[in-house]
Design a protein around this motif. Sequence first.
Motif, PDB file in Angstrom:
ATOM      1  N   ASP A  22     -24.234  27.959  35.087  1.00 58.97           N
ATOM      2  CA  ASP A  22     -23.080  27.218  35.334  1.00 58.97           C
ATOM      3  C   ASP A  22     -21.876  28.228  35.661  1.00 58.97           C
ATOM      4  O   ASP A  22     -21.760  29.046  34.878  1.00 58.97           O
ATOM      5  CB  ASP A  22     -22.733  26.508  33.974  1.00 58.97           C
ATOM      6  N   MET A  23     -21.215  28.078  36.997  1.00 60.67           N
ATOM      7  CA  MET A  23     -20.215  28.966  37.390  1.00 60.67           C
ATOM      8  C   MET A  23     -19.008  29.030  36.270  1.00 60.67           C
ATOM      9  O   MET A  23     -18.396  30.062  36.327  1.00 60.67           O
ATOM     10  CB  MET A  23     -19.910  28.769  38.656  1.00 60.67           C
ATOM     11  N   ARG A  24     -19.281  28.075  35.257  1.00 54.64           N
ATOM     12  CA  ARG A  24     -17.805  28.112  34.372  1.00 54.64           C
ATOM     13  C   ARG A  24     -18.110  29.384  33.415  1.00 54.64           C
ATOM     14  O   ARG A  24     -17.095  29.972  32.843  1.00 54.64           O
ATOM     15  CB  ARG A  24     -17.637  26.977  33.570  1.00 54.64           C
ATOM     16  N   THR A  25     -19.243  30.049  33.229  1.00 56.85           N
ATOM     17  CA  THR A  25     -19.465  31.057  32.213  1.00 56.85           C
ATOM     18  C   THR A  25     -18.812  32.537  33.217  1.00 56.85           C
ATOM     19  O   THR A  25     -18.039  33.205  32.561  1.00 56.85           O
ATOM     20  CB  THR A  25     -21.048  31.336  31.951  1.00 56.85           C
ATOM     21  N   PRO A  26     -19.367  32.762  34.296  1.00 55.95           N
ATOM     22  CA  PRO A  26     -18.689  33.886  34.840  1.00 55.95           C
ATOM     23  C   PRO A  26     -17.001  33.708  35.211  1.00 55.95           C
ATOM     24  O   PRO A  26     -16.294  34.720  34.827  1.00 55.95           O
ATOM     25  CB  PRO A  26     -19.378  34.074  36.273  1.00 55.95           C
ATOM     26  N   ILE A  27     -16.637  32.421  35.281  1.00 52.62           N
ATOM     27  CA  ILE A  27     -15.162  32.198  35.831  1.00 52.62           C
ATOM     28  C   ILE A  27     -14.402  32.241  34.245  1.00 52.62           C
ATOM     29  O   ILE A  27     -13.380  33.188  34.071  1.00 52.62           O
ATOM     30  CB  ILE A  27     -14.964  30.510  36.141  1.00 52.62           C
ATOM     31  N   ALA A  28     -14.921  31.926  33.287  1.00 54.82           N
ATOM     32  CA  ALA A  28     -14.463  32.030  31.714  1.00 54.82           C
ATOM     33  C   ALA A  28     -14.286  33.584  31.503  1.00 54.82           C
ATOM     34  O   ALA A  28     -13.314  33.978  30.937  1.00 54.82           O
ATOM     35  CB  ALA A  28     -15.240  31.328  30.712  1.00 54.82           C
ATOM     36  N   TYR A  29     -15.465  34.317  31.846  1.00 56.45           N
ATOM     37  CA  TYR A  29     -15.559  35.656  31.582  1.00 56.45           C
ATOM     38  C   TYR A  29     -14.274  36.379  32.106  1.00 56.45           C
ATOM     39  O   TYR A  29     -13.479  37.231  31.769  1.00 56.45           O
ATOM     40  CB  TYR A  29     -16.794  36.440  32.011  1.00 56.45           C
ATOM     41  N   SER A  30     -13.994  36.029  33.669  1.00 53.16           N
ATOM     42  CA  SER A  30     -12.899  36.742  34.333  1.00 53.16           C
ATOM     43  C   SER A  30     -11.573  36.296  33.662  1.00 53.16           C
ATOM     44  O   SER A  30     -10.526  36.896  33.866  1.00 53.16           O
ATOM     45  CB  SER A  30     -13.090  36.414  35.911  1.00 53.16           C
ATOM     46  N   LEU A  31     -11.379  35.039  33.280  1.00 48.95           N
ATOM     47  CA  LEU A  31     -10.155  34.516  32.797  1.00 48.95           C
ATOM     48  C   LEU A  31      -9.827  35.278  31.536  1.00 48.95           C
ATOM     49  O   LEU A  31      -8.725  35.282  31.172  1.00 48.95           O
ATOM     50  CB  LEU A  31     -10.237  32.969  32.822  1.00 48.95           C
ATOM     51  N   ALA A  32     -10.878  35.394  30.563  1.00 48.96           N
ATOM     52  CA  ALA A  32     -10.434  36.034  29.286  1.00 48.96           C
ATOM     53  C   ALA A  32     -10.524  37.435  29.125  1.00 48.96           C
ATOM     54  O   ALA A  32     -10.081  38.014  28.309  1.00 48.96           O
ATOM     55  CB  ALA A  32     -11.384  35.189  28.185  1.00 48.96           C
ATOM     56  N   TRP A  33     -11.007  38.076  30.259  1.00 49.79           N
ATOM     57  CA  TRP A  33     -11.157  39.613  30.235  1.00 49.79           C
ATOM     58  C   TRP A  33      -9.971  40.225  29.797  1.00 49.79           C
ATOM     59  O   TRP A  33      -8.827  39.761  30.253  1.00 49.79           O
ATOM     60  CB  TRP A  33     -11.711  39.784  31.445  1.00 49.79           C
ATOM     61  N   PRO A  34     -10.048  41.272  29.118  1.00 52.60           N
ATOM     62  CA  PRO A  34     -11.279  41.844  28.453  1.00 52.60           C
ATOM     63  C   PRO A  34     -11.829  41.295  27.087  1.00 52.60           C
ATOM     64  O   PRO A  34     -12.483  41.588  26.490  1.00 52.60           O
ATOM     65  CB  PRO A  34     -10.835  43.430  27.985  1.00 52.60           C
ATOM     66  N   GLU A  35     -11.412  39.871  26.771  1.00 55.56           N
ATOM     67  CA  GLU A  35     -11.687  39.305  25.755  1.00 55.56           C
ATOM     68  C   GLU A  35     -12.754  38.302  26.072  1.00 55.56           C
ATOM     69  O   GLU A  35     -13.207  38.460  27.109  1.00 55.56           O
ATOM     70  CB  GLU A  35     -10.795  38.616  25.136  1.00 55.56           C
ATOM     71  N   ARG A  36     -13.361  37.385  25.437  1.00 60.26           N
ATOM     72  CA  ARG A  36     -14.151  36.288  25.544  1.00 60.26           C
ATOM     73  C   ARG A  36     -13.404  34.868  25.118  1.00 60.26           C
ATOM     74  O   ARG A  36     -12.664  34.954  24.468  1.00 60.26           O
ATOM     75  CB  ARG A  36     -15.592  36.405  25.031  1.00 60.26           C
ATOM     76  N   MET A  37     -13.864  33.796  26.048  1.00 58.28           N
ATOM     77  CA  MET A  37     -13.431  32.650  25.638  1.00 58.28           C
ATOM     78  C   MET A  37     -14.404  31.535  25.249  1.00 58.28           C
ATOM     79  O   MET A  37     -15.507  31.816  25.887  1.00 58.28           O
ATOM     80  CB  MET A  37     -12.340  32.078  26.668  1.00 58.28           C
ATOM     81  N   TRP A  38     -14.161  30.446  24.855  1.00 54.79           N
ATOM     82  CA  TRP A  38     -15.085  29.356  24.750  1.00 54.79           C
ATOM     83  C   TRP A  38     -15.311  28.580  26.135  1.00 54.79           C
ATOM     84  O   TRP A  38     -14.260  28.545  26.901  1.00 54.79           O
ATOM     85  CB  TRP A  38     -14.848  28.311  23.741  1.00 54.79           C
ATOM     86  N   ALA A  39     -16.445  28.399  26.490  1.00 53.07           N
ATOM     87  CA  ALA A  39     -16.829  27.784  27.628  1.00 53.07           C
ATOM     88  C   ALA A  39     -17.775  26.609  27.628  1.00 53.07           C
ATOM     89  O   ALA A  39     -18.765  26.649  26.823  1.00 53.07           O
ATOM     90  CB  ALA A  39     -17.420  28.600  28.802  1.00 53.07           C
ATOM     91  N   PRO A  40     -17.473  25.475  28.252  1.00 55.87           N
ATOM     92  CA  PRO A  40     -18.320  24.250  28.046  1.00 55.87           C
ATOM     93  C   PRO A  40     -19.671  24.072  28.625  1.00 55.87           C
ATOM     94  O   PRO A  40     -19.824  23.141  29.341  1.00 55.87           O
ATOM     95  CB  PRO A  40     -17.266  23.115  28.327  1.00 55.87           C
ATOM     96  N   THR A  41     -20.568  25.020  28.244  1.00 55.66           N
ATOM     97  CA  THR A  41     -21.704  25.097  29.314  1.00 55.66           C
ATOM     98  C   THR A  41     -22.834  25.029  28.370  1.00 55.66           C
ATOM     99  O   THR A  41     -22.774  25.085  27.255  1.00 55.66           O
ATOM    100  CB  THR A  41     -21.853  26.417  30.130  1.00 55.66           C
ATOM    101  N   GLU A  42     -23.911  24.546  28.850  1.00 54.63           N
ATOM    102  CA  GLU A  42     -25.014  24.391  28.191  1.00 54.63           C
ATOM    103  C   GLU A  42     -25.722  25.565  27.602  1.00 54.63           C
ATOM    104  O   GLU A  42     -25.778  26.660  28.350  1.00 54.63           O
ATOM    105  CB  GLU A  42     -26.304  23.923  29.198  1.00 54.63           C
ATOM    106  N   ARG A  43     -25.877  25.629  26.149  1.00 54.82           N
ATOM    107  CA  ARG A  43     -26.311  26.909  25.588  1.00 54.82           C
ATOM    108  C   ARG A  43     -27.823  27.026  25.978  1.00 54.82           C
ATOM    109  O   ARG A  43     -28.755  26.110  26.173  1.00 54.82           O
ATOM    110  CB  ARG A  43     -26.162  26.761  24.189  1.00 54.82           C
ATOM    111  N   LEU A  44     -28.187  28.294  26.092  1.00 55.95           N
ATOM    112  CA  LEU A  44     -29.624  28.754  26.356  1.00 55.95           C
ATOM    113  C   LEU A  44     -30.511  28.578  25.129  1.00 55.95           C
ATOM    114  O   LEU A  44     -30.169  28.981  24.131  1.00 55.95           O
ATOM    115  CB  LEU A  44     -29.556  30.270  26.789  1.00 55.95           C
ATOM    116  N   ASP A  45     -31.695  27.760  25.538  1.00 60.01           N
ATOM    117  CA  ASP A  45     -32.592  27.470  24.417  1.00 60.01           C
ATOM    118  C   ASP A  45     -33.821  28.190  25.082  1.00 60.01           C
ATOM    119  O   ASP A  45     -34.522  27.575  25.775  1.00 60.01           O
ATOM    120  CB  ASP A  45     -32.703  26.082  24.346  1.00 60.01           C
ATOM    121  N   LEU A  46     -34.149  29.514  24.897  1.00 58.40           N
ATOM    122  CA  LEU A  46     -35.225  30.137  25.518  1.00 58.40           C
ATOM    123  C   LEU A  46     -36.609  29.844  25.086  1.00 58.40           C
ATOM    124  O   LEU A  46     -37.478  29.580  25.940  1.00 58.40           O
ATOM    125  CB  LEU A  46     -34.955  32.052  25.226  1.00 58.40           C
ATOM    126  N   ALA A  47     -36.564  29.377  23.957  1.00 65.08           N
ATOM    127  CA  ALA A  47     -37.872  28.614  23.333  1.00 65.08           C
ATOM    128  C   ALA A  47     -38.307  27.573  23.770  1.00 65.08           C
ATOM    129  O   ALA A  47     -39.372  27.232  24.551  1.00 65.08           O
ATOM    130  CB  ALA A  47     -37.894  28.595  21.794  1.00 65.08           C
TER     131      ALA A  47
END
Length: 402
Positions: free
Chosen positions: A277-302
């Motif tokens: 979901d591109m909202r993760t890298p976009i959020a990273y660039s928007l909040a950099w050098p901090e992090r912000m919450w993004a409304p994306t599906e969380r990874l469930d590796l199991a």
Amino acid sequence: MEPATAVATSVAAQTPRRISILGATGSIGCSTLDLIGRDPQRYDVVALTALNNADQLARQAIEHDADLAVLGDPDGYQDLKAALSGTNVEAAAGPDALVEAAERPADWTMAAIMGCAGLRPTLKAVEQGRCLALANKECLVSAGDLFMKAVSRSGTQLLPVDSEHSAAFQAIDPGISDTIEKISLTASGGPFRTWTHEQMKTATPQDALKHPTWSMGKKLTIDSATLMNKGLELIEAFHLFPVEAGQLDVVIHPQSIVHCLVEYADGSVLAQMSSPDMRTPIAYSLAWPERMWAPTERLDLAKIGSLEFESPDKERFPALSLTQDAMQADNGTTTVLNAANEIAVEAFLEGKIGFPAITALVMDTIDAAMRDGISKPDTLDDVFLLDEVSRGLAQSLLSDKS
Ligand code: NAD
Ligand code: MG
């Protein structure tokens, strides 16, 4: 649900950040506005631009209270002006107006115009010397050296948005970048990953537009089907990161969970993972050098169970070797390649050529340009001239074929 702590970061306490989006109506533009619209008091939208969708651009400009809305196509001006009448949003149109939009002072600009058309406005945004979130990879393919020189001259903070490059940016510690041995970009393999060459000859635009993991604009979706996108991304990575062309490679990863792998001298490999979901890298660039919450599906590796990796098939997907050769040549070939690819993808979408003919047309255009003689562009005008000549060559090869 957005956690309460996400809002209460130090960024929220500051005055609103002035934001501009070049290419606001596209896939990246809409995802960026989606993030901004969830916390509007944090942002002050300066300029939004698009090519020709006056209604959508006007709606976005009104919703996000932008100062200025600009269409690249001058014919759309009256429609845009009418759609914005009675509001405080200024309307403008035409290529010069796009450049003026990029010049309006902004603290953070998203460069998400499709293709080489984005080069001039994006460079204007670079000249501001603030933060540039770069989605438009064609800028770096067409004019990488000139672009990166402009970035260092202006002191702009470049924040890669392409998911693989955002991942590499997150995994690279600039202080130890001389110990990087290899950067591997992952590729989903696209909709034709398991198709034979014979099957690919029959592929329609509808088949090619069904991307297995990512939702993107049409041109990029076709580039992902030919793997030209991954080739363009190798060139993008070559300009963004301190590595030689030979230290970059591609690994097919159908799940699109791991976006890039950076291997260091001690054998450690740092990767970044997220759901596609591109909202993760976009959020990273928007909040950099901090992090912000993004409304994306969380990874469930199991739940995902397994992550697969395989080598790309360079015979079925010749675009990869083609881009690697162009990158190694370092003589202007990447400018030709990008221009020819833009023409070829459009021709395929219009039903004028078959799927394998996309990469074939790019190859033929490069051959024809080499015969005519090309040299590395020294100035931006050289880039635009080579781009224009290459488009002409590709168009004439296209008419010979049809
Ligand atoms: P898109 O086609 O969905 O949107 C492109 C935007 O640019 C639109 O707002 C359109 O109006 C504008 N535009 C197109 N041609 C223009 C022109 N000639 N002049 C002015 N404006 C013009 O594309 P997208 O998928 O959002 O991709 C945008 C850029 O981001 C591309 O360079 C792409 O490679 C890159 N990118 C996209 C994604 C993705 O997931 N969509 C991921 C990584 C990188
Ligand atoms: Mg990518």
